[in-house]
Design a protein around this motif. Structure first.
Motif, PDB file in Angstrom:
ATOM      1  N   SER A  18       0.829  -1.202   0.000  1.00 32.06           N
ATOM      2  CA  SER A  18       0.000   0.000   0.000  1.00 32.06           C
ATOM      3  C   SER A  18       0.866   1.256   0.000  1.00 32.06           C
ATOM      4  O   SER A  18       1.980   1.273   0.528  1.00 32.06           O
ATOM      5  N   ASN A  19       0.324   2.289  -0.640  1.00 32.59           N
ATOM      6  CA  ASN A  19       0.944   3.618  -0.679  1.00 32.59           C
ATOM      7  C   ASN A  19       2.364   3.593  -1.257  1.00 32.59           C
ATOM      8  O   ASN A  19       3.258   4.296  -0.780  1.00 32.59           O
ATOM      9  N   VAL A  20       2.563   2.786  -2.283  1.00 31.07           N
ATOM     10  CA  VAL A  20       3.866   2.718  -2.943  1.00 31.07           C
ATOM     11  C   VAL A  20       4.007   3.917  -3.884  1.00 31.07           C
ATOM     12  O   VAL A  20       3.144   4.147  -4.735  1.00 31.07           O
ATOM     13  N   SER A  21       5.090   4.661  -3.731  1.00 34.99           N
ATOM     14  CA  SER A  21       5.345   5.817  -4.594  1.00 34.99           C
ATOM     15  C   SER A  21       6.812   5.839  -5.013  1.00 34.99           C
ATOM     16  O   SER A  21       7.698   5.638  -4.180  1.00 34.99           O
ATOM     17  N   PHE A  22       7.039   6.045  -6.285  1.00 30.83           N
ATOM     18  CA  PHE A  22       8.407   6.207  -6.801  1.00 30.83           C
ATOM     19  C   PHE A  22       8.327   6.701  -8.234  1.00 30.83           C
ATOM     20  O   PHE A  22       7.262   6.690  -8.870  1.00 30.83           O
ATOM     21  N   ASP A  23       9.451   7.156  -8.755  1.00 30.27           N
ATOM     22  CA  ASP A  23       9.530   7.466 -10.169  1.00 30.27           C
ATOM     23  C   ASP A  23      10.863   6.960 -10.717  1.00 30.27           C
ATOM     24  O   ASP A  23      11.835   6.836  -9.984  1.00 30.27           O
ATOM     25  N   VAL A  24      10.836   6.647 -11.998  1.00 29.40           N
ATOM     26  CA  VAL A  24      12.036   6.165 -12.675  1.00 29.40           C
ATOM     27  C   VAL A  24      12.199   6.978 -13.961  1.00 29.40           C
ATOM     28  O   VAL A  24      11.416   6.817 -14.895  1.00 29.40           O
ATOM     29  N   PRO A  25      13.191   7.858 -14.016  1.00 29.82           N
ATOM     30  CA  PRO A  25      13.412   8.653 -15.224  1.00 29.82           C
ATOM     31  C   PRO A  25      13.903   7.794 -16.389  1.00 29.82           C
ATOM     32  O   PRO A  25      14.392   6.681 -16.201  1.00 29.82           O
ATOM     33  N   ASP A  26      13.791   8.333 -17.577  1.00 27.55           N
ATOM     34  CA  ASP A  26      14.319   7.668 -18.765  1.00 27.55           C
ATOM     35  C   ASP A  26      15.801   7.373 -18.579  1.00 27.55           C
ATOM     36  O   ASP A  26      16.553   8.186 -18.046  1.00 27.55           O
TER      37      ASP A  26
END
Length: 204
Positions: A18-26
């Motif tokens: 639950s509440n997983v947040s992340f980003d992965v740029p190019d």
């Protein structure tokens, strides 16, 4: 960029993360870490659009994504070359000669897939990644059955072919692939039993 905000995903109707947040740029990779059963596969399948999220948001073009699991996805009655050509036909691409060198398949080109060893079958299965040409790869334990040499081949492909050309990879693995990549420990996102209702309610 792949962006995930407050994602909650479930297995068998029951929330596991639950509440997983992340980003992965190019041009970057993210390695998912966590104990067996924590939900790495469930998260990858949710990110790839193979099952719905319970809540949260995934920002990615599904047409640019591909998911690869433990299954090799090969046809035993076809040769190595025919298997790769099969996937190229499905995705409307071609088979780059580099795939044969990247995954040490050149000498196996005319071998029937059914006669390959487990490791050779795995290399062929991973060779699909060089054929389908999808920007965002979701990979679940991709190095199963591979020896050290083959693990290095796979890591080199991801780093020098896929990421170097602006691709993105999210990989669940228990081993060190030697990639330049961030890691995400999923333990802090383990869902409480009553996050979205009791465990009994989940199956009603």
């Amino acid at each position: 960029m792949l962006r995930v905000d407050n994602l909650t995903c479930a297995r068998g109707g029951r929330p596991v993360l639950s509440n997983v947040s992340f980003d992965v740029p190019d041009g970057q990779a993210l390695i998912l870490r966590g104990a067996n059963g924590i939900g790495k596969t469930t998260l990858l399948r949710t990110l790839a659009g193979l099952q719905p999220a319970l809540s949260g948001d995934i920002q990615v073009d599904e047409e640019d994504t591909a998911y690869a699991s433990h299954a090799d996805g090969i046809k035993a009655q076809l040769t190595v070359a025919e298997n790769l050509a099969f996937w190229a036909d499905i995705y409307g691409t071609d088979v780059p000669e580099t795939v044969y060198t990247d995954f040490d398949l050149a000498d196996l080109r005319e071998r029937f897939a059914g006669t390959l060893s487990a490791g050779q079958k795995r290399r062929l299965g991973l060779g699909r990644l060089g054929v389908i040409k999808r920007k965002v790869l979701f990979l679940d334990e991709p190095t199963v059955s591979l020896d050290r040499f083959s693990v290095k081949l796979f890591a080199n492909f991801i780093q020098n072919r896929h990421l170097a050309n602006g691709g993105i990879a999210v990989i669940a693995t228990h081993i060190d692939l030697g990639l330049t990549a961030r890691e995400l420990d999923l333990e802090p996102y383990r869902a409480a039993i009553d996050d979205l209702g009791s465990s009994d309610e989940a199956f009603l």
